[in-house]
Design a protein around this motif. Sequence first.
Motif, PDB file in Angstrom:
ATOM      1  N   LEU A  35      11.345 -18.035   0.335  1.00 24.95           N
ATOM      2  CA  LEU A  35      11.728 -16.871  -0.336  1.00 24.95           C
ATOM      3  C   LEU A  35      12.131 -15.686   0.619  1.00 24.95           C
ATOM      4  CD1 LEU A  35       8.606 -16.260  -2.802  1.00 24.95           C
ATOM      5  CD2 LEU A  35      10.947 -17.147  -3.255  1.00 24.95           C
ATOM      6  N   GLN A  36      13.169 -15.034   0.210  1.00 23.05           N
ATOM      7  CA  GLN A  36      13.676 -13.841   1.154  1.00 23.05           C
ATOM      8  C   GLN A  36      13.162 -12.703   0.654  1.00 23.05           C
ATOM      9  OE1 GLN A  36      15.774 -15.007   3.660  1.00 23.05           O
ATOM     10  NE2 GLN A  36      15.173 -17.012   2.952  1.00 23.05           N
ATOM     11  N   ASN A  37      12.614 -11.760   1.780  1.00 26.26           N
ATOM     12  CA  ASN A  37      11.845 -10.445   1.473  1.00 26.26           C
ATOM     13  C   ASN A  37      10.897 -10.708   0.501  1.00 26.26           C
ATOM     14  OD1 ASN A  37      13.793  -9.273   3.571  1.00 26.26           O
ATOM     15  ND2 ASN A  37      15.573  -9.308   1.762  1.00 26.26           N
ATOM     16  N   SER A  38      11.211  -9.798  -0.620  1.00 30.26           N
ATOM     17  CA  SER A  38      10.078  -9.787  -1.542  1.00 30.26           C
ATOM     18  C   SER A  38      10.390 -10.745  -2.990  1.00 30.26           C
ATOM     19  CB  SER A  38       9.621  -8.394  -1.972  1.00 30.26           C
ATOM     20  OG  SER A  38      10.631  -7.733  -2.483  1.00 30.26           O
ATOM     21  N   ASP A  39      11.810 -11.550  -2.760  1.00 31.10           N
ATOM     22  CA  ASP A  39      12.197 -11.957  -3.966  1.00 31.10           C
ATOM     23  C   ASP A  39      10.995 -13.114  -4.595  1.00 31.10           C
ATOM     24  OD1 ASP A  39      14.596 -10.902  -3.420  1.00 31.10           O
ATOM     25  OD2 ASP A  39      15.673 -12.876  -2.660  1.00 31.10           O
ATOM     26  N   GLY A  40      10.672 -12.727  -5.662  1.00 30.66           N
ATOM     27  CA  GLY A  40       9.682 -13.579  -6.348  1.00 30.66           C
ATOM     28  C   GLY A  40       8.260 -13.436  -6.272  1.00 30.66           C
ATOM     29  N   THR A  41       8.031 -12.482  -5.198  1.00 28.04           N
ATOM     30  CA  THR A  41       6.624 -11.772  -5.106  1.00 28.04           C
ATOM     31  C   THR A  41       6.472 -10.378  -5.202  1.00 28.04           C
ATOM     32  OG1 THR A  41       6.942 -11.602  -2.854  1.00 28.04           O
ATOM     33  CG2 THR A  41       6.313 -13.467  -3.399  1.00 28.04           C
ATOM     34  N   GLN A  42       7.537  -9.639  -5.617  1.00 26.77           N
ATOM     35  CA  GLN A  42       7.352  -8.273  -5.654  1.00 26.77           C
ATOM     36  C   GLN A  42       6.401  -7.927  -6.944  1.00 26.77           C
ATOM     37  OE1 GLN A  42      10.974  -6.085  -6.441  1.00 26.77           O
ATOM     38  NE2 GLN A  42       9.895  -4.233  -6.285  1.00 26.77           N
ATOM     39  N   PHE A  43       6.119  -8.577  -7.787  1.00 24.37           N
ATOM     40  CA  PHE A  43       5.003  -8.367  -8.876  1.00 24.37           C
ATOM     41  C   PHE A  43       3.900  -8.157  -8.100  1.00 24.37           C
ATOM     42  CE2 PHE A  43       4.492 -12.828  -8.280  1.00 24.37           C
ATOM     43  CZ  PHE A  43       3.098 -12.936  -8.618  1.00 24.37           C
ATOM     44  N   LEU A  44       3.690  -8.742  -6.980  1.00 25.67           N
ATOM     45  CA  LEU A  44       2.059  -8.871  -6.448  1.00 25.67           C
ATOM     46  C   LEU A  44       2.143  -7.113  -5.735  1.00 25.67           C
ATOM     47  CD1 LEU A  44       2.243 -12.040  -4.306  1.00 25.67           C
ATOM     48  CD2 LEU A  44       0.672 -11.352  -6.420  1.00 25.67           C
ATOM     49  N   ASP A  45       2.988  -6.389  -5.430  1.00 26.42           N
ATOM     50  CA  ASP A  45       2.791  -5.035  -4.806  1.00 26.42           C
ATOM     51  C   ASP A  45       4.096  -4.110  -5.518  1.00 26.42           C
ATOM     52  OD1 ASP A  45       2.071  -3.030  -3.473  1.00 26.42           O
ATOM     53  OD2 ASP A  45       3.181  -3.583  -1.564  1.00 26.42           O
ATOM     54  N   PRO A  46       3.972  -3.822  -6.983  1.00 24.58           N
ATOM     55  CA  PRO A  46       5.261  -3.381  -7.520  1.00 24.58           C
ATOM     56  C   PRO A  46       5.232  -1.764  -7.036  1.00 24.58           C
ATOM     57  CG  PRO A  46       3.334  -3.715  -9.111  1.00 24.58           C
ATOM     58  CD  PRO A  46       2.797  -4.320  -7.871  1.00 24.58           C
ATOM     59  N   TYR A  47       4.191  -1.283  -6.812  1.00 18.77           N
ATOM     60  CA  TYR A  47       4.130   0.183  -6.421  1.00 18.77           C
ATOM     61  C   TYR A  47       4.410   0.454  -4.893  1.00 18.77           C
ATOM     62  CZ  TYR A  47       2.366  -0.135 -10.936  1.00 18.77           C
ATOM     63  OH  TYR A  47       2.001  -0.229 -12.203  1.00 18.77           O
ATOM     64  N   GLY A  48       4.591  -0.503  -4.119  1.00 15.33           N
ATOM     65  CA  GLY A  48       4.816  -0.308  -2.702  1.00 15.33           C
ATOM     66  C   GLY A  48       3.769   0.654  -2.040  1.00 15.33           C
ATOM     67  N   GLU A  49       4.328   1.692  -1.298  1.00 13.55           N
ATOM     68  CA  GLU A  49       3.388   2.645  -0.584  1.00 13.55           C
ATOM     69  C   GLU A  49       2.819   3.616  -1.561  1.00 13.55           C
ATOM     70  OE1 GLU A  49       5.980   4.588   2.217  1.00 13.55           O
ATOM     71  OE2 GLU A  49       6.377   2.905   3.071  1.00 13.55           O
ATOM     72  N   ARG A  50       3.157   3.507  -2.873  1.00 15.50           N
ATOM     73  CA  ARG A  50       2.482   4.501  -3.705  1.00 15.50           C
ATOM     74  C   ARG A  50       1.063   3.698  -4.272  1.00 15.50           C
ATOM     75  NH1 ARG A  50       5.921   5.749  -8.493  1.00 15.50           N
ATOM     76  NH2 ARG A  50       4.113   6.642  -9.171  1.00 15.50           N
ATOM     77  N   GLN A  51       0.975   2.802  -4.085  1.00 16.89           N
ATOM     78  CA  GLN A  51      -0.125   1.657  -4.452  1.00 16.89           C
ATOM     79  C   GLN A  51      -1.477   2.513  -4.102  1.00 16.89           C
ATOM     80  OE1 GLN A  51      -2.733  -0.190  -2.978  1.00 16.89           O
ATOM     81  NE2 GLN A  51      -3.544  -0.734  -4.876  1.00 16.89           N
ATOM     82  N   PRO A  52      -1.920   2.916  -3.004  1.00 15.45           N
ATOM     83  CA  PRO A  52      -3.154   3.413  -2.881  1.00 15.45           C
ATOM     84  C   PRO A  52      -3.724   4.883  -3.778  1.00 15.45           C
ATOM     85  CG  PRO A  52      -2.441   2.988  -0.853  1.00 15.45           C
ATOM     86  CD  PRO A  52      -0.973   2.796  -1.728  1.00 15.45           C
ATOM     87  N   GLN A  53      -2.550   5.655  -3.777  1.00 11.78           N
ATOM     88  CA  GLN A  53      -2.877   6.811  -4.784  1.00 11.78           C
ATOM     89  C   GLN A  53      -2.750   6.421  -6.394  1.00 11.78           C
ATOM     90  OE1 GLN A  53      -0.211   6.363  -2.567  1.00 11.78           O
ATOM     91  NE2 GLN A  53      -0.451   7.956  -1.015  1.00 11.78           N
ATOM     92  N   LEU A  54      -2.008   5.421  -6.656  1.00  8.26           N
ATOM     93  CA  LEU A  54      -1.879   5.231  -8.087  1.00  8.26           C
ATOM     94  C   LEU A  54      -3.237   4.454  -8.448  1.00  8.26           C
ATOM     95  CD1 LEU A  54       1.663   4.021  -8.571  1.00  8.26           C
ATOM     96  CD2 LEU A  54       0.453   6.006  -9.120  1.00  8.26           C
TER      97      LEU A  54
END
Length: 67
Positions: free
Chosen positions: A4-23
């Motif tokens: 896979l390239q970059n986050s292709d196919g895996t973005q669902f594992l971290d959909p919020y990126g840097e906002r994840q800890p706050q959310l």
Amino acid sequence: VYDLQNSDGTQFLDPYGERQPQLWAKFKADMDQLDLTDAERDAIVAAAKTTFEQLSQLDDQLYAAAV
């Protein structure tokens, strides 16, 4: 193994990126405010465990098919 390239196919594992800890902290705080019975809490935890087990099994199947 998935090639896979970059986050292709895996973005669902971290959909919020840097906002994840706050959310995640907000989600936990919101859950703590709910007036749940022990039975309701147990049902939520059981459903979460089942979800993670199923995702793990799916990942194992995808991995086995890829190698």
